[in-house]
Design a protein around this motif. Structure first.
Motif, PDB file in Angstrom:
ATOM      1  N   TRP A   1       8.374   5.127   3.779  1.00  0.00           N
ATOM      2  CA  TRP A   1       6.973   4.803   3.528  1.00  0.00           C
ATOM      3  C   TRP A   1       6.257   4.631   4.863  1.00  0.00           C
ATOM      4  O   TRP A   1       6.766   4.012   5.788  1.00  0.00           O
TER       5      TRP A   1
ATOM      6  N   THR B   1       4.553  -5.257  -0.098  1.00  0.00           N
ATOM      7  CA  THR B   1       5.962  -5.294  -0.497  1.00  0.00           C
ATOM      8  C   THR B   1       6.111  -5.211  -2.014  1.00  0.00           C
ATOM      9  O   THR B   1       7.030  -4.549  -2.514  1.00  0.00           O
TER      10      THR B   1
ATOM     11  N   VAL C   1       5.608  -1.527  -3.107  1.00  0.00           N
ATOM     12  CA  VAL C   1       6.770  -0.689  -2.800  1.00  0.00           C
ATOM     13  C   VAL C   1       7.918  -1.002  -3.758  1.00  0.00           C
ATOM     14  O   VAL C   1       8.620  -0.100  -4.237  1.00  0.00           O
TER      15      VAL C   1
END
Length: 386
Positions: A10, A73, A76
């Motif tokens: 990413w 976070t 993801v």
């Protein structure tokens, strides 16, 4: 902010965000990520963050804020498996906090200067004092320890400082107050991390003893300067062919070669019954060219070897079957498409002459008018009579 799946990782930025050629990119490896900037973009240009291990990027709240860190976070974690690319994630209301990455960008530029600064006698670009640059990069690294929870390529303060005590002692004796302040700060960090390599006890003592600071500076030390011109030698026979070439910066170590274009001179000459290529590469130092690979290729004819300390090599030439090339065949050969490669083979190389010239323009601009975030070694280079 947009997250994009790119080669199994990413990263932030637009989906079509192309990476600039290597010499144009300043990189910084921190815990769990690599940050990058294009050097000649404006200071407020977008920061690119590529996450190598998001779970290790505990510093992210410093850059995105606590809510941004949590949002990224969580997004993801909820995303589909990485192999279902291409895709991207839009993070509404998440962005890099103004000014939060400025110290990291400056540290990345410092590492860039160590690797890519285009010192060139031919182009009039002064070299940077390696010892002073490494001290300043070490100080920035020590101040950024909140981003280095793990050992990374860019986190080793000891490696930056340890080799430079003898050079720093000389700087202390020159007495420039700007340099003295920098060296004292660097010595403080060296003492904290326990550096006791050769010369450091003497440097600590010199800094404690004001009697070694002698009046006004003795002038800039130009470590990169070499004696002008080649030593006179016997007249060589008329070459069978000759030409020039340029070095791919990505293929060679820093601190050896002049970064100008067309600094490789080659000639094909008869040497008794054999034919050789004589290659000369302009150096600027401070390191010798000893052992750097060099290859010449012209159709089926080629030769390879290694440069000596002065950047010279004599390469026996052979044909496609590995047989020595006779002089008559060399005279009959068309040498116009000859290539000379200095250094390692670089796969998928994106470096071009235009890329290198763009770097030189950026370097000249920093010397002509050092910016507010310039390193002391750049300021001293700008002041030198190069």
């Amino acid at each position: 902010m947009r997250l994009v799946a790119d080669s199994g990782l990413w990263r932030t930025g637009p989906a079509d965000d192309a990476v600039a050629a290597t010499p144009l990119v300043a990189l910084l490896e921190v815990s769990g990520a690599v940050l990058s900037w294009t050097i000649d973009d404006p200071g407020d240009a977008a920061t690119r963050i590529t996450f190598t291990d998001l779970s290790r990027a505990d510093w992210l709240w410093r850059v995105l804020g606590e809510s941004g860190h949590v949002a990224l976070t969580s997004a993801v974690d909820r995303a589909a498996p990485m192999d279902e690319a291409p895709r991207s994630i839009e993070l509404a209301g998440v962005d890099i906090l103004p000014g939060s990455v400025d110290p990291l960008r400056r540290l990345a530029v410092g590492h860039w200067l160590r690797r890519w600064w285009p010192a060139s006698r031919q182009d009039g670009i002064a070299g940077l004092d390696r010892a002073l640059l490494d001290v300043e990069v070490a100080l920035l690294t020590a101040g950024a320890q909140g981003y280095f929870f793990d050992d990374t390529l860019d986190s080793d303060v000891t490696e930056l400082l340890a080799p430079h005590a003898p050079a720093l002692i000389t700087h202390v004796r020159d007495g420039d107050p700007r340099i003295l302040d920098l060296v004292r700060a660097g010595a403080g960090v060296a003492d904290e991390v326990g550096i006791e390599d050769a010369g450091w006890p003497e440097l600590y003592a010199a800094l404690d003893d004001s009697s070694v600071i002698l009046g006004p500076p003795s002038g800039r030390r130009d470590d990169y300067a070499l004696a002008a011109g080649e030593a006179a030698g016997p007249r060589r026979a008329v070459p069978i062919a000759r030409g020039i070439a340029s070095i791919n910066w990505s293929a060679v170590p820093p601190g050896i070669f002049d970064a100008g274009e067309n600094t490789v001179d080659w000639s094909v000459e008869a040497a008794g019954a054999a034919v050789v290529a004589v290659v000369r590469v302009a150096g600027i130092g401070p390191d010798p060219a000893t052992g750097v690979e060099v290859r010449l290729r012209s159709g089926a004819i080629g030769g390879s070897g290694a440069l000596d300390a002065d950047g010279r090599a004599t390469l026996p030439l052979v044909d496609g079957q590995g047989r020595p090339v006779p002089e008559s065949a060399a005279w009959d050969h068309d040498w116009t498409a000859t290539s000379v490669i200095v250094g390692a083979q670089v796969p998928n190389a994106t470096e071009t002459r235009e890329t290198r010239e763009r770097v030189r323009q950026w370097a000249r601009a920093r010397l002509d008018g050092p910016p507010g975030d310039a390193f002391l070694s750049e300021i001293l280079a700008a002041e030198s009579d190069y």
